[in-house]
Design a protein around this motif. Structure first.
Motif, mmCIF file in Angstrom:
data_model
loop_
_atom_site.group_PDB
_atom_site.id
_atom_site.type_symbol
_atom_site.label_atom_id
_atom_site.label_comp_id
_atom_site.label_asym_id
_atom_site.label_seq_id
_atom_site.Cartn_x
_atom_site.Cartn_y
_atom_site.Cartn_z
ATOM 1 N N UNK A 39 0.834 -1.213 0.000
ATOM 2 C CA UNK A 39 0.000 0.000 0.000
ATOM 3 C C UNK A 39 0.863 1.256 0.000
ATOM 4 N N UNK A 40 1.794 1.332 0.945
ATOM 5 C CA UNK A 40 2.695 2.482 1.061
ATOM 6 C C UNK A 40 4.126 1.969 1.241
ATOM 7 N N UNK A 70 0.997 -2.882 3.946
ATOM 8 C CA UNK A 70 0.104 -3.379 2.904
ATOM 9 C C UNK A 70 -0.936 -4.332 3.444
ATOM 10 N N UNK A 71 -1.507 -5.097 2.542
ATOM 11 C CA UNK A 71 -2.583 -6.026 2.868
ATOM 12 C C UNK A 71 -2.166 -7.428 2.444
ATOM 13 N N UNK A 128 7.078 -2.109 -5.157
ATOM 14 C CA UNK A 128 6.381 -2.945 -6.138
ATOM 15 C C UNK A 128 4.946 -3.130 -5.672
ATOM 16 N N UNK A 129 4.124 -3.654 -6.562
ATOM 17 C CA UNK A 129 2.729 -3.863 -6.188
ATOM 18 C C UNK A 129 2.551 -5.030 -5.223
ATOM 19 N N UNK A 130 3.471 -5.999 -5.304
ATOM 20 C CA UNK A 130 3.410 -7.155 -4.405
ATOM 21 C C UNK A 130 4.816 -7.520 -3.958
ATOM 22 N N UNK A 131 4.910 -8.103 -2.761
ATOM 23 C CA UNK A 131 6.198 -8.544 -2.243
ATOM 24 C C UNK A 131 5.992 -9.813 -1.415
ATOM 25 N N UNK A 348 5.926 6.070 -1.685
ATOM 26 C CA UNK A 348 5.130 5.599 -2.818
ATOM 27 C C UNK A 348 3.762 5.127 -2.302
ATOM 28 N N UNK A 349 2.716 5.673 -2.902
ATOM 29 C CA UNK A 349 1.355 5.205 -2.613
ATOM 30 C C UNK A 349 0.979 4.272 -3.752
ATOM 31 N N UNK A 350 0.841 2.986 -3.447
ATOM 32 C CA UNK A 350 0.764 1.974 -4.502
ATOM 33 C C UNK A 350 -0.624 1.350 -4.627
ATOM 34 N N UNK A 351 -1.195 0.938 -3.515
ATOM 35 C CA UNK A 351 -2.489 0.231 -3.555
ATOM 36 C C UNK A 351 -3.654 1.201 -3.760
#
Length: 351
Positions: A39-40, A70-71, A128-131, A348-351
């Motif tokens: 998410x951030x 994140x989630x 990244x969007x996922x980790x 970075x604000x990603x989600x």
């Protein structure tokens, strides 16, 4: 974007280059693995050193980012304390859990783990969007802590470790903070929360001095030249504690002369491995000075989350702290703003 890929920011050590790429999605988690939808994700001063080729990192191209919340997206078969949908924060550091340091509860000294195995430095991280990370490094957030606030857990966990290292810090102590980037701002916020009021902050960049004033701590914010003049006008002027947050060796060297007898310096800011400072052993002896360095955040994430709970929006508001959010595609703009000192921190604000 094609299926099975994600946006990510990767650092290529050989080319000393940061690029936005389309990376493969993490593979399905097994056993104790967890996939986090980020998410951030913060940009740390260490990341800037890495981007300049001045800090050790993975030889192969690696996705940076060691400060992120994140989630939970998916969990491995042996994970019992987390489930998809949980809001979490990731501790990027761990140990080998076999050496004498790890068994002694000091994994930050581990020759394999600690800063030598950090997610986002040696392994793909949160830009990244996922980790995908080990479950033991993932902390579930209390309901009252937002993902936005949780993005600051890693730097606050390092500060928490530093706090433990330099304590006690009696209220009424005169304290000097060097540097008003995000770390200096967070240190100032924690000190204010704990009741400290005799704090001076030295920062060369005007933009950052103006940002610091938004914290409304009442602390003096001055230039390094003004700091010098204080000592010139009154040779007896000094402080009980210096908290060095700039990573600038000449500033550390000069600050040693400002410490009162019995005082101490906390070296918190990370320098280039090539940086050097000169110390007078006679001064150290005469004034019984103590220098304490701080290395990452061993087992201090729970304490940091406790601080976040106590600090709340009074101290952890992004605008007040001088934090600006960017998309991954704005990474060049974010890095440039940080280097110029136009902001205290980029996230970075990603989600």
């Amino acid at each position: 974007m094609p299926p099975h890929t994600m946006e990510a920011i990767q650092f290529d050590k050989k080319k000393v280059e940061i690029l936005l790429i389309k990376a493969p999605l993490p593979t399905e988690p097994v056993k104790n693995e967890v996939i986090v939808q980020v998410a951030f994700a913060g940009i740390c001063g260490t990341d800037l050193h890495i981007a300049e080729g001045a800090f050790p990192c993975c030889d192969a191209p690696v996705i940076l980012g060691h400060e992120f919340s994140g989630v939970v997206s998916a969990v491995g078969s042996e994970v019992t304390h987390l489930k998809p949908g949980d809001h979490v924060v990731v501790d990027p550091n761990s140990g080998c859990y076999r050496c004498e340091f790890c068994h002694g509860g000091k994994y930050h000294y581990c020759k394999v783990g600690g800063i030598n195995n950090t997610v986002g430095i040696w392994n793909d991280g949160g830009w990244a969007q996922y980790c995908k990370v080990a479950a033991e490094q993932v902390h579930k957030l209390p309901d009252n802590i937002t993902l936005e606030q949780a993005a600051l857990t890693e730097p606050l966990s390092c500060i928490s470790h530093g706090w433990d290292r330099i304590s006690p810090i009696p209220v009424g102590s005169r304290i000097l903070i060097l540097g008003a980037g995000i770390i200096g701002n967070l240190w100032a916020s924690v000190l204010h929360l704990q009741g400290h009021r005799r704090v001076t902050v030295s920062e060369p960049q005007e933009a950052r001095r103006k940002l610091f004033e938004k914290l409304e701590t009442g602390f003096d914010i001055i230039t390094p030249d003004e700091l010098k003049s204080l000592h010139t006008k009154d040779p007896n002027w000094g402080v009980d504690l210096v908290i060095e947050c700039s990573g600038y060796a000449p500033a550390m060297e000069e600050a040693l002369t400002l410490i009162k007898p019995g005082g101490k310096m906390c070296i918190f800011g990370i320098t280039s491995p090539q940086a050097r400072m000169s110390i007078s052993p006679f001064l150290m002896y005469k004034n019984e000075l103590t220098i304490i360095a701080v290395n990452i955040n061993p087992f201090s994430f729970p304490k940091a989350l406790g601080w976040i709970d106590a600090m709340g929006t009074r101290y952890l508001d992004y605008e007040r702290l001088g934090i600006k959010t960017y998309s991954l595609r704005q990474h060049k703009e974010a890095l440039e703003a940080l280097k110029k000192g136009a902001i205290a921190k980029a996230i970075f604000k990603i989600k």
